[in-house]
Scaffold this motif. Structure first.
Motif, PDB file in Angstrom:
ATOM      1  N   LEU A 148       0.742  -1.394  -0.213  1.00  0.00           N
ATOM      2  CA  LEU A 148      -0.015  -0.154  -0.076  1.00  0.00           C
ATOM      3  C   LEU A 148       0.841   1.295  -0.070  1.00  0.00           C
ATOM      4  N   LEU A 149       1.894   1.379   0.747  1.00  0.00           N
ATOM      5  CA  LEU A 149       2.668   2.466   0.615  1.00  0.00           C
ATOM      6  C   LEU A 149       3.463   2.706  -0.549  1.00  0.00           C
ATOM      7  N   GLY A 150       3.738   1.474  -1.399  1.00  0.00           N
ATOM      8  CA  GLY A 150       4.413   1.754  -2.629  1.00  0.00           C
ATOM      9  C   GLY A 150       3.447   2.347  -3.795  1.00  0.00           C
ATOM     10  N   GLN A 151       2.130   1.955  -3.538  1.00  0.00           N
ATOM     11  CA  GLN A 151       1.077   2.427  -4.235  1.00  0.00           C
ATOM     12  C   GLN A 151       1.084   4.135  -4.127  1.00  0.00           C
ATOM     13  N   ARG A 152       1.061   4.673  -2.675  1.00  0.00           N
ATOM     14  CA  ARG A 152       0.971   5.895  -2.294  1.00  0.00           C
ATOM     15  C   ARG A 152       2.037   6.529  -2.879  1.00  0.00           C
ATOM     16  N   LYS A 153       3.485   6.063  -2.811  1.00  0.00           N
ATOM     17  CA  LYS A 153       4.696   6.709  -3.072  1.00  0.00           C
ATOM     18  C   LYS A 153       4.696   7.092  -4.706  1.00  0.00           C
ATOM     19  N   GLY A 154       3.846   6.429  -5.385  1.00  0.00           N
ATOM     20  CA  GLY A 154       3.771   6.525  -6.703  1.00  0.00           C
ATOM     21  C   GLY A 154       2.964   7.786  -7.202  1.00  0.00           C
TER      22      GLY A 154
END
Length: 134
Positions: free
Chosen positions: A125-131
């Motif tokens: 989920l954090l990876g998606q937000r960082k994008g």
């Protein structure tokens, strides 16, 4: 429709996988003239902390897969261009990035915040937000 898109994105990003038809309602505005509908205030919106990676509702071309790319795949059904949908995602990401502060202010225990953080701030989920962080 734009608000419904934002809610869908929010649910994806906080791991609210219990997002089903009974968690959304429409309110009739000016019923005497059938002048329109609007979404009710949001309710039953909380992380399930399941990590199952899918929503109850279809999100996009890849069905119920809980990803922002899946949500973007059908953004035109919400009356949004790809650019507009991306702007909506950026807005929701800013909100979700402050989830810890909000939960602390609401009195959620440190242990619960840490448990939820493993999922909400986990790689997926954090990876998606960082994008989409600005």
């Amino acid at each position: 429709m734009h608000e419904l898109f934002r809610r869908m994105v929010f649910n994806i990003l906080i791991d609210n996988t219990d997002d089903h038809e009974k968690n959304h309602a429409l309110i009739v505005q000016n019923a005497e003239r059938f002048a329109g509908l609007r979404l009710s205030p949001a309710y039953d919106v909380l992380p399930t902390n399941s990590g199952q990676g899918r929503q109850e509702f279809g999100v996009g071309s890849d069905g119920t897969e809980s990803t922002l790319s899946n949500a973007l795949s059908q953004c035109t059904l919400f009356g949004l261009t790809l650019v507009q949908a991306t702007e909506q995602i950026v807005h929701v990401v800013k909100v979700v990035n402050s989830w810890r502060v909000h939960f602390e202010a609401c009195g959620v225990s440190h242990a619960d915040i840490e448990s939820l953080g493993q999922r909400i701030d986990g790689d997926f989920l954090l990876g998606q937000r960082k994008g989409y962080s600005t």
